[in-house]
Design a protein around this motif. Structure first.
Motif, PDB file in Angstrom:
ATOM      1  N   GLN A   1       0.677  -1.063   0.178  1.00 30.96           N
ATOM      2  CA  GLN A   1       0.062  -0.052  -0.057  1.00 30.96           C
ATOM      3  C   GLN A   1       0.706   1.303   0.023  1.00 30.96           C
ATOM      4  O   GLN A   1       0.651   1.978  -0.736  1.00 30.96           O
ATOM      5  CB  GLN A   1      -1.016  -0.114   1.029  1.00 30.96           C
ATOM      6  N   GLN A   2       2.056   0.987   0.637  1.00 26.66           N
ATOM      7  CA  GLN A   2       3.028   2.313   0.688  1.00 26.66           C
ATOM      8  C   GLN A   2       3.376   2.563  -0.550  1.00 26.66           C
ATOM      9  O   GLN A   2       3.580   3.793  -1.095  1.00 26.66           O
ATOM     10  CB  GLN A   2       3.925   2.142   1.660  1.00 26.66           C
ATOM     11  N   GLU A   3       3.854   1.557  -1.344  1.00 28.02           N
ATOM     12  CA  GLU A   3       4.521   1.530  -2.770  1.00 28.02           C
ATOM     13  C   GLU A   3       3.505   2.131  -3.795  1.00 28.02           C
ATOM     14  O   GLU A   3       3.855   2.930  -4.640  1.00 28.02           O
ATOM     15  CB  GLU A   3       4.992   0.228  -3.154  1.00 28.02           C
ATOM     16  N   LEU A   4       2.278   1.722  -3.530  1.00 28.48           N
ATOM     17  CA  LEU A   4       1.027   2.009  -4.485  1.00 28.48           C
ATOM     18  C   LEU A   4       0.678   3.748  -4.205  1.00 28.48           C
ATOM     19  O   LEU A   4       0.310   4.497  -5.139  1.00 28.48           O
ATOM     20  CB  LEU A   4      -0.171   1.309  -4.504  1.00 28.48           C
ATOM     21  N   GLY A   5       0.511   4.134  -3.006  1.00 28.95           N
ATOM     22  CA  GLY A   5       0.165   5.550  -2.854  1.00 28.95           C
ATOM     23  C   GLY A   5      -1.258   5.492  -2.590  1.00 28.95           C
ATOM     24  O   GLY A   5      -1.737   4.400  -1.898  1.00 28.95           O
ATOM     25  N   ILE A   6      -1.965   6.441  -2.323  1.00 32.59           N
ATOM     26  CA  ILE A   6      -3.291   6.409  -1.941  1.00 32.59           C
ATOM     27  C   ILE A   6      -4.078   5.712  -2.914  1.00 32.59           C
ATOM     28  O   ILE A   6      -4.243   6.008  -4.157  1.00 32.59           O
ATOM     29  CB  ILE A   6      -3.739   8.024  -1.869  1.00 32.59           C
ATOM     30  N   ILE A   7      -4.814   4.865  -2.418  1.00 32.20           N
ATOM     31  CA  ILE A   7      -5.629   3.749  -3.101  1.00 32.20           C
ATOM     32  C   ILE A   7      -6.939   4.697  -3.310  1.00 32.20           C
ATOM     33  O   ILE A   7      -7.714   4.904  -2.375  1.00 32.20           O
ATOM     34  CB  ILE A   7      -5.780   2.509  -2.281  1.00 32.20           C
ATOM     35  N   SER A   8      -7.418   4.655  -4.491  1.00 38.59           N
ATOM     36  CA  SER A   8      -8.730   5.289  -4.740  1.00 38.59           C
ATOM     37  C   SER A   8      -9.661   4.314  -5.276  1.00 38.59           C
ATOM     38  O   SER A   8     -10.869   4.873  -5.311  1.00 38.59           O
ATOM     39  CB  SER A   8      -8.411   6.038  -6.123  1.00 38.59           C
ATOM     40  N   ALA A   9      -9.331   3.169  -5.793  1.00 37.13           N
ATOM     41  CA  ALA A   9     -10.547   2.136  -6.247  1.00 37.13           C
ATOM     42  C   ALA A   9      -9.779   0.766  -6.236  1.00 37.13           C
ATOM     43  O   ALA A   9      -8.752   0.592  -6.428  1.00 37.13           O
ATOM     44  CB  ALA A   9     -11.089   2.301  -7.612  1.00 37.13           C
ATOM     45  N   LEU A  10     -10.815  -0.429  -6.344  1.00 35.60           N
ATOM     46  CA  LEU A  10     -10.369  -1.639  -6.237  1.00 35.60           C
ATOM     47  C   LEU A  10     -11.439  -2.448  -6.815  1.00 35.60           C
ATOM     48  O   LEU A  10     -12.645  -2.117  -6.783  1.00 35.60           O
ATOM     49  CB  LEU A  10      -9.669  -2.117  -4.907  1.00 35.60           C
ATOM     50  N   GLU A  11     -11.054  -3.647  -7.230  1.00 34.93           N
ATOM     51  CA  GLU A  11     -11.792  -4.552  -7.903  1.00 34.93           C
ATOM     52  C   GLU A  11     -11.626  -5.784  -6.834  1.00 34.93           C
ATOM     53  O   GLU A  11     -10.595  -6.309  -6.805  1.00 34.93           O
ATOM     54  CB  GLU A  11     -11.501  -4.920  -9.159  1.00 34.93           C
ATOM     55  N   LEU A  12     -12.857  -6.155  -6.272  1.00 36.29           N
ATOM     56  CA  LEU A  12     -12.807  -7.483  -5.370  1.00 36.29           C
ATOM     57  C   LEU A  12     -13.502  -8.872  -5.949  1.00 36.29           C
ATOM     58  O   LEU A  12     -14.359  -8.379  -6.868  1.00 36.29           O
ATOM     59  CB  LEU A  12     -13.560  -7.041  -4.068  1.00 36.29           C
ATOM     60  N   PRO A  13     -13.140  -9.903  -5.840  1.00 34.35           N
ATOM     61  CA  PRO A  13     -13.974 -11.076  -6.287  1.00 34.35           C
ATOM     62  C   PRO A  13     -15.273 -11.009  -5.438  1.00 34.35           C
ATOM     63  O   PRO A  13     -15.482 -10.144  -4.783  1.00 34.35           O
ATOM     64  CB  PRO A  13     -13.170 -12.240  -5.820  1.00 34.35           C
ATOM     65  N   GLU A  14     -16.072 -12.037  -6.210  1.00 38.33           N
ATOM     66  CA  GLU A  14     -17.330 -12.184  -5.743  1.00 38.33           C
ATOM     67  C   GLU A  14     -17.537 -13.064  -4.835  1.00 38.33           C
ATOM     68  O   GLU A  14     -16.868 -14.125  -4.761  1.00 38.33           O
ATOM     69  CB  GLU A  14     -18.413 -12.545  -7.186  1.00 38.33           C
ATOM     70  N   VAL A  15     -18.312 -13.081  -3.688  1.00 35.73           N
ATOM     71  CA  VAL A  15     -18.600 -14.412  -2.770  1.00 35.73           C
ATOM     72  C   VAL A  15     -18.749 -15.658  -3.619  1.00 35.73           C
ATOM     73  O   VAL A  15     -19.819 -15.347  -4.602  1.00 35.73           O
ATOM     74  CB  VAL A  15     -19.758 -13.945  -1.583  1.00 35.73           C
ATOM     75  N   GLY A  16     -18.354 -16.856  -3.429  1.00 33.63           N
ATOM     76  CA  GLY A  16     -18.490 -17.974  -4.248  1.00 33.63           C
ATOM     77  C   GLY A  16     -17.723 -18.022  -5.209  1.00 33.63           C
ATOM     78  O   GLY A  16     -17.435 -19.384  -5.643  1.00 33.63           O
ATOM     79  N   ASP A  17     -16.677 -17.185  -5.628  1.00 32.86           N
ATOM     80  CA  ASP A  17     -15.543 -17.163  -6.473  1.00 32.86           C
ATOM     81  C   ASP A  17     -14.577 -18.266  -6.046  1.00 32.86           C
ATOM     82  O   ASP A  17     -14.585 -18.213  -4.779  1.00 32.86           O
ATOM     83  CB  ASP A  17     -15.056 -16.115  -6.997  1.00 32.86           C
ATOM     84  N   ASP A  18     -14.137 -19.136  -6.898  1.00 34.55           N
ATOM     85  CA  ASP A  18     -13.029 -19.976  -6.465  1.00 34.55           C
ATOM     86  C   ASP A  18     -11.574 -19.273  -7.016  1.00 34.55           C
ATOM     87  O   ASP A  18     -11.303 -19.145  -7.931  1.00 34.55           O
ATOM     88  CB  ASP A  18     -13.175 -21.271  -6.824  1.00 34.55           C
TER      89      ASP A  18
END
Length: 99
Positions: free
Chosen positions: A32-49
């Motif tokens: 997170q320090q290397e990335l800087g301020i995080i503005s958005a993200l994409e997460l998996p869905e519940v049930g994904d393997d």
């Protein structure tokens, strides 16, 4: 930088905390320090393997967009529902609120 000893770490800068028969996954303080301020993200869905070492989401910061790679294999049982509206939680607390 903070690297809690009770966690396991991947070469792709993710961490794993085992809680009984479940595992919690997040990105490291270093990432997170290397990335800087995080503005958005994409997460998996519940049930994904998830398959170990496969991409399962991404993190967007001012500097870049980075893929997140699964440190372990298994089904997604839950996601942190606060993160899409408050991605900076990862910057503030990568090992607890920002999982």
């Amino acid at each position: 930088m903070d690297f809690p000893e009770e966690l396991k770490y991947s070469k792709e800068h993710c961490w794993v905390r085992v809680e009984g028969h479940r595992a919690v996954i997040g990105i490291t303080d270093y990432a997170q320090q290397e990335l800087g301020i995080i503005s958005a993200l994409e997460l998996p869905e519940v049930g994904d393997d998830l398959e170990q070492d496969d991409s399962f989401g991404s993190v967007e910061a001012r500097k870049t967009v980075a893929e997140i790679y699964a440190p372990i294999s298994g089904p997604v049982l839950e996601v942190n529902k606060e993160l899409p509206d408050a991605p900076a939680l990862i910057n503030d607390d990568p090992y607890d609120d920002g999982w």
